[in-house]
Write a protein that holds these residues in place. Structure first.
Motif, PDB file in Angstrom:
ATOM      1  N   ASP A  81      44.468  40.181  44.262  1.00 40.56           N
ATOM      2  CA  ASP A  81      44.854  39.038  43.437  1.00 40.56           C
ATOM      3  C   ASP A  81      45.245  37.808  44.262  1.00 40.56           C
ATOM      4  O   ASP A  81      46.018  36.972  43.799  1.00 40.56           O
ATOM      5  N   GLN A  91      41.800  47.528  35.290  1.00 40.32           N
ATOM      6  CA  GLN A  91      41.090  46.844  36.374  1.00 40.32           C
ATOM      7  C   GLN A  91      39.650  47.324  36.432  1.00 40.32           C
ATOM      8  O   GLN A  91      39.357  48.465  36.131  1.00 40.32           O
ATOM      9  N   SER A 150      39.273  43.000  34.374  1.00 45.52           N
ATOM     10  CA  SER A 150      40.391  43.028  35.323  1.00 45.52           C
ATOM     11  C   SER A 150      41.555  42.206  34.804  1.00 45.52           C
ATOM     12  O   SER A 150      41.369  41.143  34.207  1.00 45.52           O
ATOM     13  N   ARG A 169      49.944  42.980  43.981  1.00 43.71           N
ATOM     14  CA  ARG A 169      48.483  42.946  43.999  1.00 43.71           C
ATOM     15  C   ARG A 169      47.946  41.700  44.710  1.00 43.71           C
ATOM     16  O   ARG A 169      46.774  41.617  45.016  1.00 43.71           O
TER      17      ARG A 169
END
Lengths: 243, 341
Positions: free
Chosen positions: B253, B17, B133, B210
């Motif tokens: 996310d 990430q 990412s 996420r």
């Protein structure tokens, strides 16, 4: 419809949302696209990103370098401008293979509409659809708004994966998927034309405001185009819309 | 020749990430990036490098790794995951040197959820759409758009190797309510439900990833509107309420747009700490004005810029540090740590 009264709402400390309405309607989307274009043509200092959607538009900014109330006033003024016609955009004709393994839900949809498969294909191919917004997944385009017969509810079960290029319908809209996605929409066709290419200089084929029509192709034509796409040599060229 | 780190037995949720893909939300691209921005920035500050470098985000546990034929300077920040270099315990939030061909073990978190393994030179996987990412849903970025698996080799950039021994001194634990501003659809909820948000206690459920963290509310959150809302762009920290009445806090996310009503937005200053809450933790929320949220953002940014102030740099090679890293032998520390192997 009755007059549209836009409002500007703070959404988090670093964004404002301009809301034109709470329903899915072409006139509201016209205003979103017009404001989006105005913010491209005449950028406001401090704005870092603009995200147009169906009936609203998100404006991201740095509240420590530009006054929220000043920006809000600018956005409201621009949102209130009269819109005679939406800005000229590009017009795409996208080859699509309907039915069989490329559109397993075609029979369900045509039955829901009381049409033969062939008639449903012709009805879909005769639509002149606008890219209302992109969302959900990279390069995924929501097209609309089709007439009442296309107001088909989503499926009760989600299909875990449909391939990139899948053409899906539900609730008077059509989705063209740029990547493989799970979906609760009806999978009626497939285009081999890549609408999302992360390696390309211009990765996203479709922009909000573009006009899209589908052109039915035979299984053989679809196979031929797919081969070209796999080799990286399939592109489509838009016409400039002249509405 | 560049350095590398090999995953021998990585934890189940380890991903590359960085600070995410900005500017592409209008194309349906998730911004993503590290969940705990402060922890990632701290790792970069300890290694004296830009936070634009990618780290390995580890949810729950890190696992077992091994260096290649070059030493790797690294640090673990965020959740407290016990760290061993060549079998020897190392302190948290302290830059250490992993010698060549040496195992690195990052065990299950004893506090927090997300930890960050930052390396000097950064993790150098191929960027996609301008970022390293990893976005699992669209299989984008990181290493082939997926979590790290046994056998994966992660390339590392050119190392400065100027940070070994630097450590961060944490200045106290915050366990207060999480502050929010009212959201785009707050008027779709009754006065009663809005009061519950402010006064109630919520439990962090195990349904979390996420993309979002689902909460168990004191009572189901029902919206009053009967029409479905058109999809609109989402903001990080939005508290969205799907049909089942269980609020979900949207984090790194989150999808770019959503159709569920959003009652409130957690201020950015509190999101790092929120996402670190363990499943089962009880949390409370408190309302702030937009102006107060803006002040909190100002303070948060200042804190990120001032991380160096709480970093201690050894002025001379610390024998204890060198001993711990097997670079010298025969040094008597006094009592051995009880858990030394």
């Amino acid at each position: 419809m009755t007059s549209i009264i836009p409002s500007v709402v703070a959404t988090g400390e670093s964004a404002l949302t301009v809301v034109f309405g709470q329903i899915i309607d072409m006139a509201l989307n016209d205003r979103v696209l017009a404001l989006d274009q105005a913010l491209v043509d005449d950028p406001v200092p401090g704005v870092s990103e603009v995200v147009p959607a169906l009936a609203s538009l998100l404006v991201r900014f740095d509240p420590l370098s530009v006054s929220r109330s000043d920006l809000s006033a600018v956005l409201l003024e621009r949102a209130n401008r009269e819109v005679d016609q939406a800005p000229a955009r590009r017009r795409w004709t996208i080859p699509a293979r309907y039915g069989d393994e490329h559109g397993p839900d075609l029979a369900y949809v045509s039955e829901a509409m009381g049409l033969s498969d062939e008639a449903a294909i012709q009805a879909h191919a005769s639509l002149r659809l606008r890219v209302l917004m992109l969302g959900f997944a990279p390069g995924l385009a929501y097209l609309g708004i089709a007439g009442e017969p296309w107001d088909i509810p989503r499926r009760p079960e989600v299909r875990p994966r449909v391939p990139p290029g899948s053409i899906l319908v539900a609730v008077r809209q059509t989705v063209v998927a740029g990547t493989a996605i799970p979906t609760g929409w009806h999978h009626i066709a497939h285009t081999p034309v890549p609408t999302f290419q992360p390696e390309a200089a211009d990765p996203f084929r479709l922009d909000p405001g573009d006009i899209v029509s589908f052109e039915p192709v035979s299984a053989e034509e679809h196979a031929c185009l797919s081969q070209q796409a796999d080799a990286g040599s399939l592109t489509i060229t838009p016409a400039t819309d002249d509405r | 020749m560049t350095a590398e780190i090999k995953a021998l037995r990585p934890g189940p949720s380890v991903t590359v990430q960085d600070l995410g893909r900005r500017g592409l939300q209008r194309f349906g691209v998730t911004e993503g990036g590290v969940v705990d921005r402060r922890a990632h920035h701290l790792g970069a500050a300890l290694l004296r490098q830009s936070p634009a470098f990618a780290s390995l985000e580890m949810a729950g546990t890190g696992g077992l790794f091994r260096s290649g034929d070059q030493a790797v300077e690294l640090v673990v920040t965020g959740a407290t995951m016990p760290l061993r270099v060549g079998g020897r315990r190392q302190p948290h939030a302290t830059a250490v040197l992993l010698p060549p061909e040496t195992e690195l073990e990052i065990s299950a978190a004893v506090a927090g959820t997300y930890a960050y393994l930052s390396v000097s030179g950064g993790i150098m996987t191929e960027p996609e759409l301008g970022s390293r990412s990893t976005h699992l849903r669209s299989q984008m970025g990181g290493l082939d758009g997926r979590t790290i698996r046994a056998g994966d080799v992660l390339p590392i950039g050119e190392q400065a190797l100027a940070a070994t021994g630097r450590r961060h001194v944490e200045s106290g634990i915050d366990d207060g309510a999480f502050r929010f501003v009212w959201g785009l659809h707050c008027s779709e909820f009754s006065e009663h439900i809005r009061t519950v948000l402010v006064e109630g206690q919520f439990v962090i459920t195990g349904h979390r990833d996420r993309m979002g963290i689902r909460l168990e509310p004191p009572e189901p959150f029902e919206s009053t509107s009967s029409i479905s809302l058109p999809s609109s762009p989402v903001v990080i920290g939005d508290i969205q309420v799907p049909g089942d009445g269980q609020p979900v806090v949207l984090i790194a996310d989150r999808q770019p747009t959503g159709g569920y009503p959003r009652i409130a937005t957690i201020v950015q200053a509190d999101l790092d700490r929120f996402a670190q809450q363990s499943s089962g933790a009880r949390v409370r929320f408190s309302e702030v004005t937009i102006d107060q949220a803006t002040d909190l953002l100002d303070v948060y940014r200042s804190e990120l810029a001032a991380l160096e102030d709480d970093i201690v740099t050894p002025t001379a090679p610390d024998p204890e540090v060198l001993w711990r890293q097997n670079l010298i032998s025969g040094f008597t520390v006094g009592e051995q740590e009880a858990d030394d192997r």
